[in-house]
Design a protein around this motif. Structure first.
Motif, mmCIF file in Angstrom:
data_model
loop_
_atom_site.group_PDB
_atom_site.id
_atom_site.type_symbol
_atom_site.label_atom_id
_atom_site.label_comp_id
_atom_site.label_asym_id
_atom_site.label_seq_id
_atom_site.Cartn_x
_atom_site.Cartn_y
_atom_site.Cartn_z
ATOM 1 N N VAL A 1 -6.329 -11.217 1.830
ATOM 2 C CA VAL A 1 -7.636 -10.690 2.233
ATOM 3 C C VAL A 1 -7.491 -9.287 2.824
ATOM 4 C CG1 VAL A 1 -9.659 -11.068 3.668
ATOM 5 C CG2 VAL A 1 -8.494 -13.016 2.656
ATOM 6 N N ALA A 2 -6.491 -9.114 3.706
ATOM 7 C CA ALA A 2 -6.301 -7.805 4.324
ATOM 8 C C ALA A 2 -5.905 -6.759 3.292
ATOM 9 C CB ALA A 2 -5.258 -7.896 5.434
ATOM 10 N N GLU A 3 -5.259 -7.201 2.228
ATOM 11 C CA GLU A 3 -4.847 -6.272 1.170
ATOM 12 C C GLU A 3 -6.043 -5.731 0.389
ATOM 13 O OE1 GLU A 3 -1.789 -5.384 0.739
ATOM 14 O OE2 GLU A 3 -1.938 -4.223 -1.089
ATOM 15 N N SER A 4 -7.155 -6.470 0.441
ATOM 16 C CA SER A 4 -8.254 -6.154 -0.485
ATOM 17 C C SER A 4 -8.739 -4.722 -0.363
ATOM 18 C CB SER A 4 -9.411 -7.129 -0.259
ATOM 19 O OG SER A 4 -9.895 -7.014 1.048
ATOM 20 N N THR A 5 -8.935 -4.198 0.850
ATOM 21 C CA THR A 5 -9.424 -2.820 0.924
ATOM 22 C C THR A 5 -8.386 -1.821 0.431
ATOM 23 O OG1 THR A 5 -8.830 -2.776 3.261
ATOM 24 C CG2 THR A 5 -11.139 -3.163 2.738
ATOM 25 N N GLY A 6 -7.100 -2.175 0.532
ATOM 26 C CA GLY A 6 -6.080 -1.316 -0.055
ATOM 27 C C GLY A 6 -6.209 -1.263 -1.566
ATOM 28 N N ILE A 7 -6.515 -2.418 -2.156
ATOM 29 C CA ILE A 7 -6.690 -2.456 -3.615
ATOM 30 C C ILE A 7 -7.962 -1.729 -4.021
ATOM 31 C CG2 ILE A 7 -7.117 -4.024 -5.531
ATOM 32 C CD1 ILE A 7 -5.135 -5.942 -4.269
ATOM 33 N N TYR A 8 -9.026 -1.848 -3.207
ATOM 34 C CA TYR A 8 -10.236 -1.062 -3.510
ATOM 35 C C TYR A 8 -9.908 0.427 -3.515
ATOM 36 C CZ TYR A 8 -12.811 -5.284 -1.999
ATOM 37 O OH TYR A 8 -13.284 -6.553 -1.833
ATOM 38 N N SER A 9 -9.087 0.860 -2.553
ATOM 39 C CA SER A 9 -8.714 2.281 -2.483
ATOM 40 C C SER A 9 -7.961 2.689 -3.737
ATOM 41 C CB SER A 9 -7.842 2.551 -1.261
ATOM 42 O OG SER A 9 -8.537 2.286 -0.074
ATOM 43 N N LEU A 10 -7.047 1.821 -4.170
ATOM 44 C CA LEU A 10 -6.295 2.118 -5.389
ATOM 45 C C LEU A 10 -7.249 2.219 -6.574
ATOM 46 C CD1 LEU A 10 -3.442 2.397 -6.620
ATOM 47 C CD2 LEU A 10 -3.482 -0.047 -7.040
ATOM 48 N N THR B 10 0.822 -1.215 0.000
ATOM 49 C CA THR B 10 0.000 0.000 0.000
ATOM 50 C C THR B 10 0.853 1.261 0.000
ATOM 51 O OG1 THR B 10 -0.251 -0.215 2.390
ATOM 52 C CG2 THR B 10 -2.062 -1.013 1.040
ATOM 53 N N GLY B 11 2.081 1.176 0.522
ATOM 54 C CA GLY B 11 2.983 2.321 0.417
ATOM 55 C C GLY B 11 3.349 2.595 -1.031
ATOM 56 N N ILE B 12 3.558 1.514 -1.779
ATOM 57 C CA ILE B 12 3.898 1.684 -3.199
ATOM 58 C C ILE B 12 2.685 2.196 -3.983
ATOM 59 C CG2 ILE B 12 4.538 0.407 -5.273
ATOM 60 C CD1 ILE B 12 6.412 -1.235 -3.558
ATOM 61 N N TYR B 13 1.478 1.721 -3.616
ATOM 62 C CA TYR B 13 0.281 2.270 -4.273
ATOM 63 C C TYR B 13 0.202 3.774 -4.032
ATOM 64 C CZ TYR B 13 -1.493 -2.584 -4.171
ATOM 65 O OH TYR B 13 -1.653 -3.928 -4.295
ATOM 66 N N SER B 14 0.519 4.202 -2.792
ATOM 67 C CA SER B 14 0.475 5.636 -2.482
ATOM 68 C C SER B 14 1.465 6.397 -3.341
ATOM 69 C CB SER B 14 0.787 5.876 -1.003
ATOM 70 O OG SER B 14 -0.168 5.275 -0.178
#
Lengths: 84, 84, 84, 84, 84, 84, 84, 84, 84, 84, 84, 84, 84, 84
Positions: G65-74, F69-73
């Motif tokens: 699974v925990a990454e999923s909301t990060g990907i939604y944000s992206l 997520t840091g890289i996405y940011s």
């Protein structure tokens, strides 16, 4: 109420809000810190009843130091209110 | 109250709010930190009664360092209020 | 009070608020950090009384590093107030 | 005080507030982090007195890394104040 | 100070505040994270003195990864200040 | 400094503040998370010295995911700064 | 820089700030969560060395699974930046 | 860039900021919650190796429920962006 | 993009931001709460392997209640977006 | 979209933001509280398997009370949206 | 929608936001508090199975008191919405 | 809706928001505090079953004191709404 | 209500908000700190019943110090309200 | 509703918001603090049943001190509402 110009009103607003935030926020740290010192002093007295006098004076000494930034806040609030 | 222009009123507002936030927020850290030092010093004295003198002086030494950023805040607040 | 234009007043406001926030917020971290170091040093001294000297000097060494960002904040606040 | 246009005043305000927030907020993380490192180093020295030298140098090494984002903040604050 | 239009002043304000917030807030996470890594490394060294070298290199490896988002923040702050 | 219209200045302000907040806030989570992973890896190595290699590679694997997520940011900040 | 109307500038500002906040804040939860998963996986590997493979794959599954909301944000940040 | 009225620009701003906050803030809870579930699942697997399969499926079941508010946030963000 | 009056644009802005905050903030509580339930369910299964079925259904029952305020938030967000 | 006056638009904005904040913030407390109840219920069932039925009904009873302020929030949000 | 003056619209906005914040924020404390009561009641029942009835009635008694400020918030929100 | 002047609308807004914040924020402390009292009372009853009556009355006594600031908030909210 | 100029109204607003924030925020620290002292005093009395008198007087002494910043806040609030 | 000038309306707004924040925020500290005192008093009674009377009176004494800043807040709120 005496007559005021807008500029004079802005001065009063600025001084009231500045001094209020200074003393209000400045009371958080010492209040929590001294509460922490006092709480552990209570525990220590119960664990070492013969040291009540020693711990009391040291507690007050530690409180005096933790109080210092609270007194600085009071001083700055006075400066803002009375001499600016 | 003396006559002021709007510009002079803005200066007083800025100085009051700036100095108030500086000292008010700046009192949080040292207050909590010194409370933490003092609380553990109380515990240590109760655990090692013969070391009361040693721990008291070290507590004051540690407090002196933790106090430093509080004094910096006071210094900056004075600079803002008195010399800007 | 000397005569000011609005632009000059905005400069004073900006410098007062910027420097105040810089030093005020910048005092939180070192204050809490040094309090943490000092608190654990108190505990360590009570657990190893013969190491009081060694722990005192190391505590001051650790405090010196933790103090650094507080000093940077003071430096930036001075730059904002005096040379901008 | 020298004559300024409103635009020049806005530049000074923006630089003062930007640099102040940068260094002020940027001092929180390293201050707390280094305090954490130092506190555990105190504990470790009391538990392994013969390792004082080793732990001191490793503590400084860990502090140097934790200090880095504080130095980046100082660097960005300087860039904002002096070269923008 | 050079002559500026309001639009140019707004650009400087935006760049100063954007870069300042970017680096300032971006220093919180790595600072606390690296402090956490360093603190546990101190404990581990005291528990396993013969592993000091191994733990030191792994600590630096873990710090390098935790530092990465701090460096990204520095990079974005530079992009904002210098090339926008 | 090149001539700008107000609209162009607003674009630069928006891009600087948007990208700065994106990367600055986006560095908090990974920084704390990776610090947590690294800290527990230090503990694990001290408890199971013969597993240093295994734990190091797993730590890097876990860090790689937490870094995402840091890289996405960083990616979104670049998109905001360079292609909007 | 190309010519823009105020309305077009407001669009760019809104998109930059909206996407920046979306990805920046959206990186906090997954970063901390995955750090928590990874930290406990390190502990588990040290407690059950023969389960390293099993735990690694489950850790990656939990991370996914925990990454999923990060990907939604992206995804939402991309939608805001590119297709709005 | 296509021609826009101020009203149309305000619509784009509102949609970008609303959807960004919705998904960004909405990612905090599920991210932390699923991290908590995953972390305890890692511990449980290390304590009961023969239950890896059972715990993995239950972990995914618990994750599916915790994910639901994240998906609601994505849904609302899509509604805001695409159909408002 | 269709023609809009300023009033219509304000309506869209208000609905987007209101619904976004409603669902975004409303996802924090259930996400963390369900994560807490799930995490303790993982622990309980590892402690009482023969109760996996019972605990799974109770976990889903507890999740259903904790989910309710998340669903209320979704409902209010729909009402704001679609029927206001 | 139907024609609106500015006053009517302000009404819609106020209702959307007021109801959104009411339900969004109002979902935090019950979500976390019910998660806490459910988590401890999971633990209790694993400790006293023969009490699963009793604990389930008490858990639902406790949840019903903790849910109440969430339902009040929903009620107030409906009042704001539909009858104001 | 009925015709409104700006003043009437401001009244509706103020009432919606005031009542929304009152009930929304007012739901945090009782929600968390009752969750805490319920969680400990679950533990107590598992520890003293023969006291399930006694603990259930005391839990409801404690909940009734903790609910009171939530009901005050509902009352004030009603007063704001319906009688102001 | 009755006809209003802007000044009258501002009065209603101020009273609604002031009373709403007063009661909303004022419900946090007593709610959490009474939850804390109740939770420990549950534990105490399970540890000393023969003291259920004594603890119940003392719990209500402690709750009555903790409730007091909630009642003050209600009182001030009434004063703001009804008599200002 | 007596006739007022805008400037006089601004003065009343500033004084009301300044004094309110000063006393409101200033009540947080002492309230939590004294609660902490009192809580540990309760524990100490239960552990050392014969020291009830000694601990009570020391508790009041520690409370008196922790109360001080609360009294400073009251003093500054009075100064703002009555003499500014 | 009686006729008002804008200045009179601003006075009412300022007084409502100032008094509301004063009492609302001022209720947090005493509420949490008294809850803490009461919770530990419950524990102490269960540990030392023969001291119920002593602990009850000391609890009320400690509550009286912790209540003081709440009463100061009420006093300042009254001063703001009734005599400003």
């Amino acid at each position: 109420m005496e007559e005021l110009s807008i500029a004079q009103a802005l001065v009063v607003m600025g001084k009231a809000i500045g001094a209020g935030l200074c003393m209000g926020i400045g009371a958080i740290g010492p209040g929590i810190g001294e509460g922490n010192i006092g709480a552990h002093a209570m525990d220590s007295m119960a664990r070492q009843p013969e040291m009540v006098g020693t711990i009391t004076t040291r507690m007050l000494l530690a409180d005096a130091v933790a109080e210092s930034t609270g007194i600085y806040s009071l001083l700055v609030a006075f400066l803002i209110l009375l001499t600016l």
